[in-house]
Write a protein that holds these residues in place. Structure first.
Motif, PDB file in Angstrom:
ATOM      1  N   LYS A  46       0.633  -0.932   0.414  1.00 47.35           N
ATOM      2  CA  LYS A  46      -0.301  -0.167   0.086  1.00 47.35           C
ATOM      3  C   LYS A  46       0.917   1.221  -0.247  1.00 47.35           C
ATOM      4  CE  LYS A  46      -3.864  -1.881   0.094  1.00 47.35           C
ATOM      5  NZ  LYS A  46      -4.810  -2.024  -0.826  1.00 47.35           N
ATOM      6  N   SER A  47       1.966   1.049   0.331  1.00 43.95           N
ATOM      7  CA  SER A  47       2.894   2.402   0.482  1.00 43.95           C
ATOM      8  C   SER A  47       3.496   2.884  -0.794  1.00 43.95           C
ATOM      9  CB  SER A  47       4.239   2.025   1.318  1.00 43.95           C
ATOM     10  OG  SER A  47       4.653   0.579   0.752  1.00 43.95           O
ATOM     11  N   TYR A  48       3.216   2.298  -1.804  1.00 40.31           N
ATOM     12  CA  TYR A  48       3.357   2.706  -3.568  1.00 40.31           C
ATOM     13  C   TYR A  48       2.381   3.397  -3.864  1.00 40.31           C
ATOM     14  CZ  TYR A  48       7.516  -0.324  -3.896  1.00 40.31           C
ATOM     15  OH  TYR A  48       9.393  -0.719  -3.155  1.00 40.31           O
ATOM     16  N   GLU A  49       3.376   4.768  -4.236  1.00 31.35           N
ATOM     17  CA  GLU A  49       2.385   6.081  -5.668  1.00 31.35           C
ATOM     18  C   GLU A  49       1.257   5.196  -5.432  1.00 31.35           C
ATOM     19  OE1 GLU A  49       2.250  10.032  -7.469  1.00 31.35           O
ATOM     20  OE2 GLU A  49       4.272   8.836  -6.914  1.00 31.35           O
ATOM     21  N   SER A  50       1.750   4.779  -6.714  1.00 26.98           N
ATOM     22  CA  SER A  50       0.093   3.762  -7.729  1.00 26.98           C
ATOM     23  C   SER A  50      -0.710   2.925  -6.576  1.00 26.98           C
ATOM     24  CB  SER A  50       0.922   2.717  -8.690  1.00 26.98           C
ATOM     25  OG  SER A  50       1.002   1.895  -7.868  1.00 26.98           O
ATOM     26  N   ILE A  51      -0.872   2.513  -5.770  1.00 27.38           N
ATOM     27  CA  ILE A  51      -2.202   1.747  -4.677  1.00 27.38           C
ATOM     28  C   ILE A  51      -2.086   2.894  -4.154  1.00 27.38           C
ATOM     29  CG2 ILE A  51      -2.047   0.009  -3.248  1.00 27.38           C
ATOM     30  CD1 ILE A  51      -0.503  -1.033  -5.983  1.00 27.38           C
TER      31      ILE A  51
END
Length: 727
Positions: A46-51
């Motif tokens: 969840k920490s990634y920008e796309s997510i």
């Protein structure tokens, strides 16, 4: 410990077999079904920008239209669509909406292509179930209904989009699994028949590993459910190869040693006990290295690899237990009849070919090390040209699949990025409404980014706190150019965001950008951790702090050679734009972990020969003579079984099949047979520091057990071959 295990299973073979059968029935009968997920976004934390962008889209625009399937229309004669054709398309779109197909939420008309030859119907599905089998089922019904509704018209309709890709990937995976299963079965059967000329020995590992496979799959399903792991259809294909390939390796390690003990004059049951005692530590260490390497994948940030690691570790663990219990029990129950009708178990052949190779290493270890090392270094040069590709869909199925045809046609008829646009979500940080007067300028700046075809504000949420800017790239979402472009879009989206706002960038190209970052993270963490843990296992096995360093370095060279050869074959020779992004991670673990098996077997045998009183060069020559046939047979079978993955008909498994099989060939026939023993011979007694595990208690004394007779024969052979004793 291994002698005690051997004693227990050989003295009580019936109880051992019954225990396995009861466990297999209980596990298979109660195991949950294994779920599957082909949604690329589910691979990332969840920490990634796309997510973050995907989560924001769900909150701000819960009813936003994101097509999961696209019906693409063109005339059967390839001409421009007429007014009558357009009416037919409108009718089909309306009728599809009235079908109320499960998972389908909206069916709306799509835009026509600029050349007037194509138009489309866009289908939205429940985003909560993206990538799940139920959406593949919905795509199947949509495809059938659309084709039925188009009958009697001049239209050709094809279904593409993520749901259709999941369906085609599912079908392709089933076909690939069948081909891989049949190919693996035939290769193992034929090769074992050639090696042993004994039908029982050819069939036995297939039956026993089949039982282990059922147990392993059940345990994997339990682990997947218990720990909430993601599953992927490609894992099943890999599991087949790992179970039968590694299982046959351990079977061969044991059977070759069992036959050697019989030839030395041991009573059959004692021969199996001695075999488990002698080779058990090598099998356990080899399996431990593989398990540790696979478990290192839990450190990965990609859901696909997080699932694969524990699944493969469980499979190898079950195979290890079977190798030390089930296989010895069954073989000892059958006895020497397992070799029928061959009588080769009664007398040791001269092993002339491997004896000659052993003498070559013994006489010229420096030359052997240099030549084999140079081969690995030259092949490693190819790694400099490595490029990654992130299109999992097209990588996991043939280009002829309908969803892939739609993807290719859409790239030609529309803007290449139109099928998967990028979304920039601009939100206020204080909960106040956004200033709409700034939208035009913000969209202009996004549109000026190199690689962007167009950018516009498309929707505002009800509260006025989040705006969606749709950015269409000039390139197909999974290409390197698109991933580079979305990186520039992110930079501008963040820097140009007005005061009091923040921006996040979503869409498939953004997901691929994050996957790229995640893979780079894995290179920095998974690789070193796996290497360190394997070195610890090697150190414990060999009681040395020196040998593990050059053993793991040799395997690292093998990895470089394998990746280099794969780049030359697929990128340079076949013209692929790149190799599948997770290939180096998977290849590293397979080549390093499984390839270490052969190094372990050879170095363990070399130590055993040294303990007989031989000097380092003599020990290396004898180790190659006696362990060479086992390594060659096991390496060939394992490489051939991995090569069956190339039958699956998609680039992902073809690349993986070639890379791993080539890596196994390098590990078995270059590293284990030449590079490792020659280096050990050159380093001499220092290789075993500080444990001195190669020193015999009484120089020249024969080892206890099954080796005494054979080593007496070896000394006789050496006496007639003065050159063989130089060193």
């Amino acid at each position: 410990m291994f002698r005690r295990i051997g004693n227990a299973v050989v003295r009580h073979p019936i109880w051992t077999i019954v225990a396995w059968l009861i466990a297999a029935v209980a596990i298979v009968a109660t195991a949950p079904s294994l779920p599957s997920n082909s949604d690329e976004s589910s691979f990332l934390p969840k920490s990634y920008e796309s997510i973050k962008a995907a989560d924001l889209q769900q909150k701000a625009f819960p009813s936003a239209f994101t097509p999961s399937a696209i019906a693409l229309y063109q005339r059967t004669d390839g001409g421009k669509l007429t007014a009558a054709d357009q009416k037919d398309v409108a009718r089909i779109t309306t009728e599809l909406g009235k079908k109320h197909i499960d998972q389908v939420q909206k069916v709306v008309p799509g835009p026509p292509s600029k050349d007037g030859k194509y138009t489309m119907t866009l289908v939205q599905m429940d985003s909560k179930n993206a990538g799940q089998p139920k959406q593949a089922d919905a795509a199947k019904e949509l495809r059938e209904q659309a084709k039925e509704l188009a009958k009697g018209t001049h239209l050709d309709v094809k279904l593409g989009g993520s749901a259709a890709q999941a369906l085609d990937q599912q079908d392709s995976s089933k076909r690939g699994e069948a081909l891989i299963g049949i190919g693996t079965f035939v290769i193992i059967l034929v090769t074992l028949l050639i090696i042993f000329r004994a039908p029982i020995l050819a069939v036995l590992p297939l039956v026993l590993i089949g039982l282990v496979s059922a147990v392993a799959n059940g345990l994997i399903a339990y682990a997947t459910k218990l720990f909430g792991l993601q599953a992927n259809s490609s894992i099943s294909s890999i599991l087949i190869v790992v179970l039968f390939g590694v299982g046959t390796d351990y079977f061969l390690f044991l059977i070759f040693r069992y036959r050697e003990s019989l030839r030395a004059g041991d009573e059959p049951k004692q021969a199996m006990i001695n075999a488990v005692d002698r080779v058990g530590e090598a099998i356990a260490s080899a399996a431990g290295a593989v398990i540790i390497a696979f478990l290192a994948l839990v450190l990965s940030t990609l859901g696909f690899l997080k699932q694969m690691g524990p699944a493969l570790a469980i499979a190898v663990g079950a195979t290890l237990v079977a190798g030390l219990t089930l296989i010895p029990a069954v073989v000892s129950l059958i006895g020497p009849k397992v070799f029928w009708p061959s009588k080769s178990w009664q007398k040791e052949p001269q092993n002339a070919r491997f004896a000659a190779l052993g003498r070559g290493v013994q006489r010229r270890p420096a030359l052997t090390a240099i030549v084999s090392g140079l081969v690995l270094l030259v092949l490693s040069i190819g790694t400099l040209g490595y490029k990654a590709t992130f299109d999992l869909a097209s990588g996991s199925m043939p280009k002829t699949k309908e969803s892939m045809v739609v993807q290719d046609e859409m790239q030609k008829a529309y803007s290449a990025g139109a099928a998967a646009p990028t979304d920039v979500y601009l939100s206020s940080t204080d909960g106040k409404q956004l200033d709409g007067s700034r939208f035009k300028e913000y969209a202009r700046k996004l549109g000026e980014v190199d690689g962007v075809a167009s950018a516009r504000m498309t929707q505002l949420n009800k509260e006025g706190t989040t705006a969606d800017f749709t950015v269409t790239l000039k390139y197909e979402a999974s290409t390197d150019k698109a991933i580079d472009a979305v990186g520039r879009v992110r930079d501008v989206a963040h820097s140009a965001a007005p005061d009091g706002t923040e921006a996040v960038v979503g869409g498939m190209s953004s997901i691929y950008k994050d996957i790229d970052a995640a893979v780079n993270h894995d290179y920095r963490t998974v690789f070193p951790v796996a290497a360190l843990l394997i070195m610890i296992i090697l150190g414990l096995l060999l009681r040395s702090v020196v040998a593990p360093w050059y053993l793991i370095a040799s395997v690292g060279l093998g990895f470089g050679a394998t990746l280099g050869a794969t780049v030359w074959i697929f990128q340079d020779a076949q013209g692929h734009s790149g190799l599948m992004f997770m290939l180096p991670v998977i290849m590293y673990l397979f080549v390093v972990a499984i390839g270490t098996d052969y190094n372990i077997l050879m170095i363990a045998r070399l130590r055993e020969e040294a303990r007989e009183g031989r000097n380092p060069r003599e020990a290396a020559g004898m180790a190659l003579r006696h362990a060479g046939p086992t390594v060659a047979a096991a390496g060939f079978i394992l490489a051939a079984t991995f090569a069956t993955m190339m039958l699956a008909g998609n680039s992902l498994l073809s690349e993986m099949g070639f890379a791993v099989s080539f890596g196994i060939v390098v590990a078995a026939f270059v590293m284990a047979m030449f590079f490792t023993p020659s280096l050990t011979a050159l380093i001499g007694h220092a290789a075993w520091w500080p444990g001195h595990g190669d020193r015999a208690k009484t120089p020249g004394a024969g080892a206890a057990g099954s080796g005494t007779v054979r080593h007496a024969e070896d000394r006789d052979t050496a006496a007639h071959d003065p050159a063989g004793r130089r060193g």
